[in-house]
Design an enzyme around this catalytic site. Structure first.
Site, PDB file in Angstrom:
ATOM      1  CD  GLU A 262      30.443  45.808   4.305  1.00  0.00           C
ATOM      2  OE1 GLU A 262      30.706  46.829   4.964  1.00  0.00           O
ATOM      3  OE2 GLU A 262      29.300  45.526   3.896  1.00  0.00           O
ATOM      4  CG  HIS A 295      30.265  45.532  11.854  1.00  0.00           C
ATOM      5  ND1 HIS A 295      28.980  45.370  12.323  1.00  0.00           N
ATOM      6  CD2 HIS A 295      30.152  46.005  10.591  1.00  0.00           C
ATOM      7  CE1 HIS A 295      28.128  45.739  11.384  1.00  0.00           C
ATOM      8  NE2 HIS A 295      28.815  46.126  10.317  1.00  0.00           N
ATOM      9  CD  GLU A 296      33.121  47.367   8.757  1.00  0.00           C
ATOM     10  OE1 GLU A 296      32.638  46.909   7.695  1.00  0.00           O
ATOM     11  OE2 GLU A 296      32.489  48.153   9.495  1.00  0.00           O
ATOM     12  CD  GLU A 318      25.741  46.713   7.401  1.00  0.00           C
ATOM     13  OE1 GLU A 318      26.238  46.447   8.514  1.00  0.00           O
ATOM     14  OE2 GLU A 318      26.438  46.918   6.380  1.00  0.00           O
TER      15      GLU A 318
HETATM   16  N1  TRP Z   1      28.732  48.720   5.274  1.00  0.00           N
HETATM   17  C1  TRP Z   1      29.401  49.523   6.247  1.00  0.00           C
HETATM   18  C2  TRP Z   1      29.283  48.807   7.569  1.00  0.00           C
HETATM   19  O1  TRP Z   1      28.335  48.890   8.262  1.00  0.00           O
HETATM   20  C3  TRP Z   1      28.902  50.900   6.424  1.00  0.00           C
HETATM   21  C4  TRP Z   1      28.710  51.805   5.266  1.00  0.00           C
HETATM   22  C5  TRP Z   1      27.640  51.955   4.496  1.00  0.00           C
HETATM   23  C6  TRP Z   1      29.537  52.856   4.925  1.00  0.00           C
HETATM   24  N2  TRP Z   1      27.747  53.031   3.685  1.00  0.00           N
HETATM   25  C7  TRP Z   1      28.889  53.612   3.946  1.00  0.00           C
HETATM   26  C8  TRP Z   1      30.775  53.236   5.366  1.00  0.00           C
HETATM   27  C9  TRP Z   1      29.440  54.758   3.444  1.00  0.00           C
HETATM   28  C10 TRP Z   1      31.329  54.377   4.854  1.00  0.00           C
HETATM   29  C11 TRP Z   1      30.664  55.148   3.914  1.00  0.00           C
HETATM   30  O2  TRP Z   1      30.105  48.065   7.917  1.00  0.00           O
HETATM   31 ZN    ZN Z   2      28.129  46.639   8.481  1.00  0.00          ZN
END
Ligand code: TRP
Ligand code: ZN
Length: 864
Positions: A262, A295-296, A318
């Site tokens: 995101e 979600h994003e 999250e």
């Molecule tokens: N924050 C992201 C989500 O849930 C997920 C995420 C966390 C992520 N660490 C990551 C994505 C590492 C790619 C690589 O929306």
């Molecule tokens: Zn997330």
């Protein structure tokens, strides 16, 4: 092992030593020697003269304080310690990094030629020295310089300038007006096709939307952009939250460790979570894409504008954002089916995690490698905890809480307690006891005993809550326990206590509760923990007749599915006890009759009928055993499928033929395809000439849902046409790796003694690539997750395949290795022979001299 990795504890949290008022970054992009210059203004908060910055794999070139070379510093593997500093100063650091050799997919790396970044959780420290922690927020100015062969140079916020450099390259400058932590920084540089669109916000501002995809993929871009517009409109109407920048960009990349990220104004997505058209993507893919795009997008408020104080608070953003994306999907589609999906994930994955060595609370207390805590517990159980607050407060109270949370904390880095406090303050609902859910570990059990008193006409429900043996919380939890009582004709009966009608959400706050309901001439059928109103296991001896009553009459689709799952599970457990390797297991005729009725009448949502017809999977069933009886479980499941196919052949055939799958994306089209595939899947076990013909015909469909449905049926039942169908698919789709992932998964889930050899062979398939997480998950992930018979082979060949792969991945991509180790974490749930074999593979990993922190943390926990 090198130095033993160090754990961090929530209780040791300390605020940062300095604030950063602004950060200027400039990148000179080169594959092996990208130069990064970072200029930041630091102000000490305490009276310290030291500053300890995070930084990994960086080559330090120069270091200046207030424009002058600074020599008072010490460099270590992971830090740069500056000493003898003034209290307020400009710090200029230039470093060099090598994106093309970065296979970890963290920091700045190359994905199929394009430069991109992944900074969450702690990847920014692989780009430059910084206070790489979420509670250090600042504004960013970013300059990117690259060869002209790379047309798009992107970063967060708004583009304020672009041009050419003296040496014939070009540059772009970006400015992000919103303060953000380093994990939300992003840079992308590459050559793409772009789909542009626009969204007008509720206050009338025009927002430019841009989706960047690999060249040639524009025809697969519209669904993601449409999903984004739906998400933006939904967040305005349900949460009154509006987008804040003038541009929203999404870039799809092929090499990515998770689903999507995101980053402020510049989301980066795994291409598997963006690209879709009817030929290449299934209806399920369409649904997944919509929910991840949502979600994003929803993170822009829950995550970005209000962020986390420290990584132990990850569920703050999250859990809440998963709750929001689930509500988005439910408001736009079928609430019942979405609830079924969410609960399936909880049962099959989260309960398993909670019962194993990686069990942790939704707000973990101790972490070695933060990447290991992007878990089903933090995400999905976290969302269930938010959902419980929603049940306790109601939609209005919850929205008041959200408003207060955002008003109070906009621009801040806060804690889970801050969130619950806002909910409590805005609604007036007391949540002190409820906060225990944030510390609680393992799945709580609720023991239920009911009794009917015909003379008093009362129905008594006694509830006792038990917490798991690994749970540090010993005091009772506050559990919203939803209850529905059904009368003999399926009517919903009012809940009357002491002559007053009460809400269907019972507040269970003590260890033990007794509820006495009045006014029943006959014993009602209780629908317990309706809608999975708390992430708990219910212990209650349902009679099959009661479950069938619920399947027929309950008001919620979810409750009907839940009862069906219960009924199936009970039958499976009963047959597992009879298992001797020889007998053929058959489904209880009463349950078979219910299936037949559902299939013949096809009342209501036919997608739901497809779900009701489906047996719980191996993982969901395993959760019900202290020791998983692998051979028995595999055999009983297979026999039941066969029995359903044989007993209901005619009804399945009629339903198959009459399901009309017109309407590409309409709910009816999707439902019809779901039912068709379910029917065909069973019918393949009968495999008369008709059916073989149907499978072959359906496999020629131009629609991927149908095509894949046919191949799944063929591979599961091992039809004689399977080999040819698989070869045709391979020949037709080698140009599209995301489609080939479906083929790799099919190969991996074939229950045949030659599957393992076949998988080793497929490592050499021209489309396979161990450095691509999507490929690895499709082939080896599907095998370990969805082929229990072969993965758990008693000669250990399945375990060895996974062990071999993990050793390679450990060096290549530790984050992916660590996700892939999950099936070994439950080794204690198997018999002695299998335990020893799995443990031996874990030991192989433990013995590695270069074991990553990611694997170390899990392997160490698994073996201790
Ligand atoms: N924050 C992201 C989500 O849930 C997920 C995420 C966390 C992520 N660490 C990551 C994505 C590492 C790619 C690589 O929306
Ligand atoms: Zn997330």
């Amino acid at each position: 092992m090198q130095e033993k990795p160090q754990a961090k504890y929530l209780k040791d949290y300390q605020p940062p030593s300095h604030t950063v008022s602004h950060l200027d970054l400039s990148f000179d992009l080169q594959p092996t020697n990208t130069k990064v210059i970072s200029i930041a203004h630091y102000d000490a908060i305490s009276d310290t003269t030291d500053l300890r910055l995070d930084g990994i794999d960086l080559k330090l070139l120069t270091l200046k304080v207030n424009g002058k070379a600074h020599t008072q510093y010490e460099q270590s593997q992971s830090h740069l310690l500056l000493t003898e500093l003034p209290s307020s100063f400009d710090l200029e650091i230039s470093t060099e990094i090598s994106p093309s050799t970065n296979t970890s997919l963290e920091g700045l790396y190359q994905s199929a030629g394009a430069y991109c970044t992944q900074c969450e959780a702690e990847g920014f420290r692989k780009i430059t020295y910084f206070l790489d922690r979420p509670d250090v927020l600042t504004t960013y100015d970013v300059k990117i310089v690259a060869d002209k062969s790379i047309p798009y140079l992107l970063s967060n916020g708004n583009k304020i300038e672009d041009g050419v450099t003296e040496d014939g390259r070009h540059y772009a400058k970006w400015q992000d007006p919103f303060k953000k932590p380093s994990y939300l920084f992003a840079l992308v540089a590459g050559d793409f096709d772009v789909l542009k669109d626009e969204f007008i916000t509720q206050s009338g501002r025009a927002v430019e939307l841009a989706l960047f995809v690999d060249k040639g993929n524009l025809d697969k871009a519209p669904h993601a952009v449409e999903s984004l517009k739906r998400a933006m409109a939904w967040d305005e109407s349900r949460f009154n939250l509006e987008y804040d920048l003038d541009i929203y960009m999404i870039v799809a990349v092929d090499f990515f460790n998770m689903g999507a990220m995101e980053n402020k104004g510049l989301n980066v997505f795994n291409s598997a979570c963006v690209l879709a058209n009817q030929q290449t993507a299934t209806d399920r893919d369409y649904h997944t894409i919509e929910s991840i795009v949502g979600h994003e997008y929803f993170h822009n408020w829950t995550g970005n504008r209000v962020t986390c104080r420290d990584w132990f608070q990850l569920s703050l953003k999250e859990g809440l954002t998963v709750f929001r994306d689930q509500e988005f999907s439910s408001d736009l589609g079928s609430r019942g089916l979405n609830r079924i999906d969410a609960v399936m994930a909880m049962r099959a994955h989260q309960f398993t995690e909670d019962a194993g060595p990686m069990a942790h609370s939704i707000r973990p207390q101790k972490v070695i490698e933060m990447n290991n805590f992007y878990t089903v517990t933090v995400y999905n159980k976290g969302a269930e905890v938010i959902r419980m607050m929603h049940s306790l407060l109601g939609e209005q109270g919850f929205q008041k809480g959200m408003k207060l949370y955002v008003d109070r904390h906009d621009g801040q880095a806060v804690t889970c307690d801050d969130f619950v406090n806002a909910m409590q303050d805005a609604s007036g609902v007391e949540l002190t006891q409820f906060k225990r859910w944030y510390e609680q570990v393992g799945t709580p059990t609720i023991e239920v005993v009911t009794s009917f008193d015909p003379t008093k006409q009362t129905f008594i429900i006694e509830l006792t809550q038990h917490r798991a043996t690994n749970d540090p919380v010993v005091e009772p939890l506050h559990i919203p326990f939803a209850l529905e009582l059904l009368g003999p004709d399926g009517e919903i009966l009012p809940l009357i206590c002491d002559s007053r009608e009460v809400s269907k959400i019972l507040n269970v706050t003590n260890e033990h509760h007794q509820f006495v309901f009045e006014g029943f001439e006959q014993e009602p059928v209780p629908v317990l923990l309706e809608d999975f109103s708390a992430p708990c296991i219910i212990q209650y001896n349902y009679k099959l007749e009661q479950l069938i009553h619920i399947i027929q009459y309950a008001s919620s689709d979810y409750a009907r599915w839940e009862a069906m799952q219960q009924a199936f599970s009970q039958e499976v457990f009963a047959e597992v006890n009879k298992f001797d390797g020889h007998i053929t297991h058959t489904l209880n005729p009463k349950l078979m009759a219910v299936l037949k009725q559902l299939l013949t009448e096809r009342n209501g949502d036919i997608a739901l009928i497809a779900e009701l017809m489906s047996l719980p999977n191996f993982d969901a069933l395993s959760a019900g055993f202290t020791q998983v009886p692998v051979n028995a479980l595999v055999k009983v499941i297979k026999d039941f499928k066969h029995d359903i196919a044989v007993s209901l052949t005619d009804a399945l055939k009629t339903a198959y033929v009459s399901a009309k799958e017109q309407g590409e994306l309409s709910h009816d089209g999707v439902s019809a395809r779901a039912l068709k595939n379910t029917c065909l899947y069973y019918l393949a076990y009968v495999a008369d000439e008709d059916i073989e013909g149907w499978v072959e015909t359906q496999s020629l469909s131009e629609n991927m849902t149908l095509k894949l449905g046919a191949l799944k049926a063929a591979t599961a039942a091992d039809l004689s046409c399977t080999g040819a169908l698989m070869e045709n698919f391979d020949a037709a789709w080698r140009h599209d790796l995301l489609v080939m992932d479906k083929w790799f998964s099919l190969q991996a889930t074939i229950d045949s003694n030659s599957t393992i050899d076949n998988l080793y062979g497929l490592y050499n398939h021209p489309c396979f690539d161990k450095s691509n997480p999507n490929r690895v998950r499709a082939l080896v992930g599907s095998f370990a997750r969805s082929n229990p018979a072969q993965f758990h082979r008693e000669d250990g060949a399945g375990y060895k395949l996974l062990g071999d792969l993990l050793i390679e991945l450990n060096g290549l991509n530790p984050q992916n290795a660590s996700r892939m180790v999950t099936p070994f974490m439950s080794w204690k749930k198997f018999d002695k022979t299998r335990q020893e074999l799995m443990k031996a593979q874990l030991q192989r990993l433990a013995d590695l001299t270069n074991l990553s922190d990611d694997l170390y943390e899990k392997v160490e926990k698994a073996l201790s």
